[in-house]
Write a protein that holds these residues in place. Structure first.
Motif, PDB file in Angstrom:
ATOM      1  N   PHE A  25       0.816  -1.214   0.000  1.00 31.92           N
ATOM      2  CA  PHE A  25       0.000   0.000   0.000  1.00 31.92           C
ATOM      3  C   PHE A  25       0.850   1.265   0.000  1.00 31.92           C
ATOM      4  O   PHE A  25       0.491   2.262  -0.631  1.00 31.92           O
ATOM      5  CB  PHE A  25      -0.948   0.010   1.204  1.00 31.92           C
ATOM      6  N   GLY A  26       1.995   1.242   0.684  1.00 34.32           N
ATOM      7  CA  GLY A  26       2.859   2.422   0.686  1.00 34.32           C
ATOM      8  C   GLY A  26       3.378   2.762  -0.701  1.00 34.32           C
ATOM      9  O   GLY A  26       3.381   3.928  -1.115  1.00 34.32           O
ATOM     10  N   SER A  27       3.825   1.742  -1.440  1.00 28.79           N
ATOM     11  CA  SER A  27       4.303   2.005  -2.795  1.00 28.79           C
ATOM     12  C   SER A  27       3.148   2.322  -3.736  1.00 28.79           C
ATOM     13  O   SER A  27       3.317   3.079  -4.701  1.00 28.79           O
ATOM     14  CB  SER A  27       5.131   0.817  -3.315  1.00 28.79           C
ATOM     15  N   LEU A  28       1.958   1.788  -3.435  1.00 27.32           N
ATOM     16  CA  LEU A  28       0.784   2.138  -4.244  1.00 27.32           C
ATOM     17  C   LEU A  28       0.462   3.621  -4.118  1.00 27.32           C
ATOM     18  O   LEU A  28       0.139   4.278  -5.112  1.00 27.32           O
ATOM     19  CB  LEU A  28      -0.427   1.313  -3.811  1.00 27.32           C
ATOM     20  N   VAL A  29       0.557   4.170  -2.916  1.00 23.12           N
ATOM     21  CA  VAL A  29       0.296   5.594  -2.715  1.00 23.12           C
ATOM     22  C   VAL A  29       1.246   6.430  -3.566  1.00 23.12           C
ATOM     23  O   VAL A  29       0.833   7.400  -4.221  1.00 23.12           O
ATOM     24  CB  VAL A  29       0.418   5.954  -1.216  1.00 23.12           C
ATOM     25  N   ALA A 262      -6.088   4.596  -1.383  1.00 22.68           N
ATOM     26  CA  ALA A 262      -4.902   5.411  -1.674  1.00 22.68           C
ATOM     27  C   ALA A 262      -5.291   6.865  -1.904  1.00 22.68           C
ATOM     28  O   ALA A 262      -4.609   7.791  -1.446  1.00 22.68           O
ATOM     29  CB  ALA A 262      -4.167   4.852  -2.890  1.00 22.68           C
ATOM     30  N   LEU A 263      -6.400   7.076  -2.587  1.00 22.09           N
ATOM     31  CA  LEU A 263      -6.878   8.430  -2.849  1.00 22.09           C
ATOM     32  C   LEU A 263      -7.237   9.135  -1.537  1.00 22.09           C
ATOM     33  O   LEU A 263      -6.882  10.312  -1.337  1.00 22.09           O
ATOM     34  CB  LEU A 263      -8.093   8.369  -3.768  1.00 22.09           C
ATOM     35  N   HIS A 264      -7.905   8.425  -0.644  1.00 24.45           N
ATOM     36  CA  HIS A 264      -8.234   9.001   0.664  1.00 24.45           C
ATOM     37  C   HIS A 264      -6.964   9.342   1.445  1.00 24.45           C
ATOM     38  O   HIS A 264      -6.874  10.407   2.068  1.00 24.45           O
ATOM     39  CB  HIS A 264      -9.095   8.032   1.476  1.00 24.45           C
TER      40      HIS A 264
END
Length: 297
Positions: A25-29, A262-264
């Protein structure tokens, strides 16, 4: 802070993951932030695989990352660049810096540096031992760049002015390790210049690397891109999500929810009904409504 579209030169951004594990999730952001900033500004979005350190690479991670990006509907421009294929280009950059007198050999061990250093913003500050007292080169050696002590500063698009005195805060840093592996700081600067990257959107954990990269850009005669450092995703212990902190891979079976989350995290405000839609409608809304000034600091 700003919110306007960029007009000239043509925006070229990039996402540059290391294949040490699957996309989490961190790299997705970071991917979503860089992708949206590029598309909002009608620009290109390139993908680069930073696989310099083959010992840290997880088998299959590169294909997993690229597959995940495709599943999430993130379309990159041009061919994927692989740092592992670019040693000659990095060697040429180091040779140029050597001819200009900006680098010198160093035989100090990590323990010697730690024992004789003070701590800076990202670890021990190299005290310049091999610059002041050059030792006979009778064993493997690293190459360091002379930093000087001028203030290097830049305006981050999110957090504003950031500055360092590299000699005091970082010290002369390594461009090529004693095992002949080229350092991240050198490779990223050379690659950004070759790919004509105009805007870099990445995690806040790389903020303190930026003055080092700006120094190298200046020494090599490259343009300096615009920078935007995004907030870093952490776990319950406050640790950055990574392979080392056992971050879970992105669940592509629930891709839309991952994108909305990710958008949030980036402070954007998608409509509630978006979760009932599809990935194409997600990107259509997100690209039209991207707001840098809503990203949390």
């Amino acid at each position: 802070m700003e919110n306007s579209r960029h007009v000239s030169p043509r925006y070229r951004g990039r996402f540059a993951p290391s294949p040490t594990g699957s996309l989490h999730f961190g790299s997705l952001v970071a991917a979503v932030g860089s992708y949206l900033d590029a598309r909002f500004n009608h620009g290109d979005w390139l993908v680069r695989i930073e696989d310099l350190d083959r010992q840290r690479e997880m088998p299959g991670a590169t294909s997993s990352i690229l597959h995940t990006l495709e599943t999430l509907g993130m379309e990159w421009d041009g061919d994927v660049m692989y740092q592992s294929q670019r040693s000659e280009v990095y060697r040429n950059a180091v040779d140029m810096l050597g001819k200009l007198g900006f680098i010198y050999p160093c035989i100090c061990s990590r323990k010697e540096i730690a024992d004789s250093s003070i701590m800076g913003v990202s670890g021990p500050v190299y005290p310049g031992t091999c610059l002041r007292n050059p030792a006979p080169i009778n064993k493997a050696y690293a190459l360091r760049v002379r930093t000087g002590n001028d203030v290097i500063e830049f305006n981050d698009r999110l957090r504003g002015l950031y500055s360092q005195r590299l000699r005091d805060d970082i010290g002369d840093f390594v461009l090529r390790r004693a095992d002949s592996m080229y350092a991240y700081q050198l490779a990223v600067v050379v690659d950004d210049a070759e790919q004509q990257i105009t805007h870099i959107v990445r995690g806040m954990d790389l903020l303190d690397s930026t003055p080092r990269q700006i120094l190298l850009q200046r020494l090599l005669g490259y343009a300096t891109p615009s920078y935007l450092h995004l907030p870093v995703v952490t776990n319950a212990l406050g640790e950055k999500l990574s392979k080392q902190t056992h971050a879970a891979p992105i669940d592509v079976s629930n891709a839309l929810m991952q994108l909305v989350n990710a958008l949030h995290f980036l402070g954007q405000e998608p409509p509630l009904e978006m979760i009932e839609g599809d990935i194409a409608s997600f990107w259509h809304w997100a690209q039209e409504n991207w707001r840098v000034d809503q990203i949390p600091h």
